[in-house]
Enzyme design. Structure first.
Site, PDB file in Angstrom:
ATOM      1  N   ALA A 176       0.975  -1.594  -0.274  1.00 28.80           N
ATOM      2  CA  ALA A 176      -0.259   0.187  -0.092  1.00 28.80           C
ATOM      3  C   ALA A 176       0.899   1.015  -0.226  1.00 28.80           C
ATOM      4  CB  ALA A 176      -0.891   0.119   1.278  1.00 28.80           C
ATOM      5  N   CYS A 196      -2.041  -2.273  13.650  1.00 29.90           N
ATOM      6  CA  CYS A 196      -4.111  -2.237  13.199  1.00 29.90           C
ATOM      7  C   CYS A 196      -4.479  -3.304  14.672  1.00 29.90           C
ATOM      8  CB  CYS A 196      -4.614  -2.997  12.018  1.00 29.90           C
ATOM      9  SG  CYS A 196      -6.267  -2.519  12.486  1.00 29.90           S
ATOM     10  N   ASP A 215       4.422   0.509   7.325  1.00 29.81           N
ATOM     11  CA  ASP A 215       4.808  -0.354   8.757  1.00 29.81           C
ATOM     12  C   ASP A 215       6.481  -0.339   8.996  1.00 29.81           C
ATOM     13  OD1 ASP A 215       1.894  -0.815   8.882  1.00 29.81           O
ATOM     14  OD2 ASP A 215       2.131  -2.928   7.189  1.00 29.81           O
ATOM     15  N   LYS A 272      -0.236   1.477  12.817  1.00 26.85           N
ATOM     16  CA  LYS A 272       0.435   0.735  11.132  1.00 26.85           C
ATOM     17  C   LYS A 272      -1.029   0.364  10.756  1.00 26.85           C
ATOM     18  CE  LYS A 272       4.613  -0.035  12.900  1.00 26.85           C
ATOM     19  NZ  LYS A 272       5.659   0.538  12.526  1.00 26.85           N
ATOM     20  N   THR A 273      -1.385   1.421  10.086  1.00 31.06           N
ATOM     21  CA  THR A 273      -2.616   0.532   9.546  1.00 31.06           C
ATOM     22  C   THR A 273      -2.639   1.108   8.400  1.00 31.06           C
ATOM     23  OG1 THR A 273      -4.351   2.639   9.858  1.00 31.06           O
ATOM     24  CG2 THR A 273      -4.616   1.022  11.406  1.00 31.06           C
ATOM     25  N   ALA A 274      -3.099   0.706   6.551  1.00 28.66           N
ATOM     26  CA  ALA A 274      -3.901   1.306   5.563  1.00 28.66           C
ATOM     27  C   ALA A 274      -4.209   2.845   5.652  1.00 28.66           C
ATOM     28  CB  ALA A 274      -4.355   0.590   4.727  1.00 28.66           C
ATOM     29  N   ALA A 275      -5.112   3.493   6.414  1.00 29.24           N
ATOM     30  CA  ALA A 275      -5.885   4.849   6.616  1.00 29.24           C
ATOM     31  C   ALA A 275      -4.134   5.410   7.418  1.00 29.24           C
ATOM     32  CB  ALA A 275      -7.015   4.742   7.190  1.00 29.24           C
ATOM     33  N   CYS A 327      -9.533   3.260  12.705  1.00 26.80           N
ATOM     34  CA  CYS A 327      -9.592   1.764  13.264  1.00 26.80           C
ATOM     35  C   CYS A 327     -11.068   1.132  13.043  1.00 26.80           C
ATOM     36  CB  CYS A 327      -8.506   1.243  14.336  1.00 26.80           C
ATOM     37  SG  CYS A 327      -8.798  -0.832  14.766  1.00 26.80           S
TER      38      CYS A 327
END
Length: 580
Positions: free
Chosen positions: A162, A310, A447, A455-458, A490
């Site tokens: 990502a 996440c 990440d 640590k999220t895609a968002a 999240c």
């Protein structure tokens, strides 16, 4: 002051005056490198005056005087040390800038061709063709101690996840002609946030998978190999076959390591004996299989020490499982417990009350400060290290019929062992600009980065435009100005059809995308579920990875006001008029 950019982290200029130092600071330079010996001309300020001016403006400074026409190996070595130690970008000067350019050129010999070095200098207005034989000789000598890059890219991105693809797309949206390459060995790309819904029986695994070549941005060179090392002092990375690739700017975004070996016995029992994890593409369907088949007994859900992908994902699996069991009427026969290595249910307090309502409704036993350390799948037993209030640790044994594990997570080995890593193994970047703290032409996000965010895609959705903005500035020899707020999101799937949408930035500050009257993230809502199930996959694949930055904003630091620059120029009264 006539500044010429040679590389993203290095520029040169003719002789600077004290007031020029202030102007250099206003343009984003963080260090001054003096290559002109004192006393070459009567009107020349000595290095102590430049040191004093640099101190007033918060700049680092180094004095490496070079005799005209006699650049020694010791000079080049001292220059290399300065470039390694000084914060970037660096502005070097001598009488005309030629000696400074020559030092840079000799430092590049051994991993850039002589013709490439000479062209770079020529493009900046410096003719150093007299160094060609020496550069060629240094190249020949350098080949015995270090391989030369097979090719050089303006921007080299490590990782086709990502973060890597989004950043590449955002860079090309800003400057389409940028020579950009991505190093990524995998042929498939995964929408990892969707695996929670696979494990909850909502998505099929196929919905989370796309061919990598279908997502690579147009114009990007895809290098289908794995990175195994970094040589930032040579502006190179090393691939698994020993090939070296050069760069002007490096973006490090390879993700992190799921440390399955960090729990004794876990690897051997994954996917059988009731042991599963939504953190694996192949394993999420097994989670749903276990949820459907379990009619009674003990279900354990674990969360390791931070950082992890996440922070809410271990809970999401538990809530969806409990909801499914409740709908089937078997929840009353299942003893559910959540074993969290941390001391709180969720790190942002505003979302805890809504989550606690579900904890109570599902009858979940919360077990804080408990870290999974071993699993015996055939025996259906798990062991946890339990820390009490005084810090004493004891080991407890628990039996299970179903065990959902969130594995420990660390930096990838080739990152942790590299010069780019901090003590914890993460890419050591500034938390706001995402620029490396030591190497000014290196950026890190996703990440693998050291930023203290979820640590999220968002988070990547907000980081990628910041990194892209600052990369383009670095290509122009300018300081980064875009700032990442620490945003993370999240979507906590508390039941099928409802989500508590946690959105927050550094320090736990709430940072909702939509106004509260439209979507109250502190309460479970069907609107948030619709967003998660229907909208977010589309936003991910068709917007974020394509560099479309709708609803993505970030702060851009202002340039120093002109009045401030004039005040800086006034440090030297003899040329105030010229500076103005």
């Amino acid at each position: 002051m006539d500044i010429k950019t040679i590389a993203p982290d290095f520029s040169v200029s003719p002789q600077l005056t004290a007031q020029d130092v202030g102007l250099a600071a206003s343009k984003g330079y963080r260090a001054i490198l003096i290559n002109r010996p004192d006393g070459e001309a009567s009107e020349q300020p000595n290095h102590e005056e430049i040191f004093a001016a640099a101190e007033r403006h918060g700049l680092n400074v180094r004095y490496i005087p070079v005799t005209p026409g006699d650049i020694t190996r010791a000079d080049v070595s001292n220059f290399a040390t300065a470039m390694r130690e000084l914060p970037a970008p660096v502005l070097a000067y001598c009488r005309t800038g030629t000696r400074s350019v020559s030092l840079w050129a000799l430092l590049q010999a051994g991993h850039l061709s002589a013709d490439s070095i000479l062209k770079t200098a020529s493009d900046a207005g410096y003719d150093i063709s007299g160094l060609k034989d020496r550069l060629s000789a240094e190249n020949a000598a350098g080949s015995s101690v270090g391989a030369r890059a097979s090719r050089i890219h303006d921007v080299l991105i490590i990782g086709g996840g990502a973060a890597g693809i989004s950043t590449a797309s955002s860079i090309l949206k800003r400057r389409g002609e940028t020579d950009t390459a991505i190093v990524e060995p995998k042929t498939e790309h995964y929408y990892q946030p969707g695996w929670t819904l696979v494990g909850g029986g909502v998505f099929s695994r196929k919905q989370t998978e796309r061919p990598m070549d279908s997502l690579m941005p147009e114009g990007v060179k895809w290098i289908r190999s794995a990175c195994t090392g970094f040589e930032p002092d040579r502006n190179q990375v090393v691939l698994e076959d020993g090939t070296r690739i050069g760069y002007r700017i490096l973006v490090v975004a390879p993700g992190l390591k799921l440390d399955w070996e960090g729990v004794e016995g876990l690897r051997d029992t994954l996917g059988k004996n009731g042991v599963t994890s939504n953190y694996l593409f192949d394993m999420a369907p097994y989670t749903w299989e276990l949820v459907q088949s379990l009619r009674g007994g003990k279900a354990l859900f674990t969360q390791p020490p931070m950082p992890i992908k996440c922070a809410g994902a271990p809970q999401k699996a538990m809530y969806l499982a409990c909801d499914a069991w409740k709908r089937r009427g078997v929840l009353k026969d299942i003893d559910v417990s959540f074993h969290n290595a941390g001391g709180v249910l969720f790190g942002v307090k505003e979302y805890v009350p809504a989550l606690m309502e579900y904890i109570k409704a599902y009858g979940i036993d919360l077990a804080f400060n408990q870290t999974l350390v071993a699993v015996d799948g055939p025996a259906k037993k798990a062991w946890f290290d339990v820390k009490d209030a005084e810090g004493n640790v004891t080991r407890q044994e628990h039996s299970f019929d179903m065990l959902h594990v969130c594995p420990p997570q660390t930096a990838l080995d080739f990152v942790a062992k590299s010069p780019l890593a901090n003590d914890a193994g993460w890419v050591d970047v500034d938390a706001e600009t995402l620029q490396h703290k030591q190497y000014g032409n290196v950026f890190g996000l996703g990440d693998a980065g050291s930023t203290p965010n979820a640590k999220t895609a968002a988070a990547v959705r907000k980081q990628a435009p910041v990194a892209a903005h600052n990369v383009v500035r670095a290509l122009d020899g300018q300081a980064p100005t875009a700032v990442y707020s620490g945003y993370g999101s999240c979507p906590l799937t508390v039941e099928r059809g409802k989500i508590v949408l946690a959105e927050f930035a550094y320090g736990g500050k709430l940072e909702p995308t939509l106004p509260k009257w439209m979507l109250n993230g502190e309460r479970p809502t069907r609107a948030a579920w619709f967003l998660k199930e229907k909208m977010l996959p589309w936003i991910y694949f068709d917007m974020m990875l394509r560099g479309k930055e709708t609803l993505v904003t970030h702060e851009v630091l202002p340039h120093r006001p002109a009045a401030h620059e004039a005040q800086d120029a006034g440090d030297g009264n003899d040329t105030t008029g010229k500076a103005a």
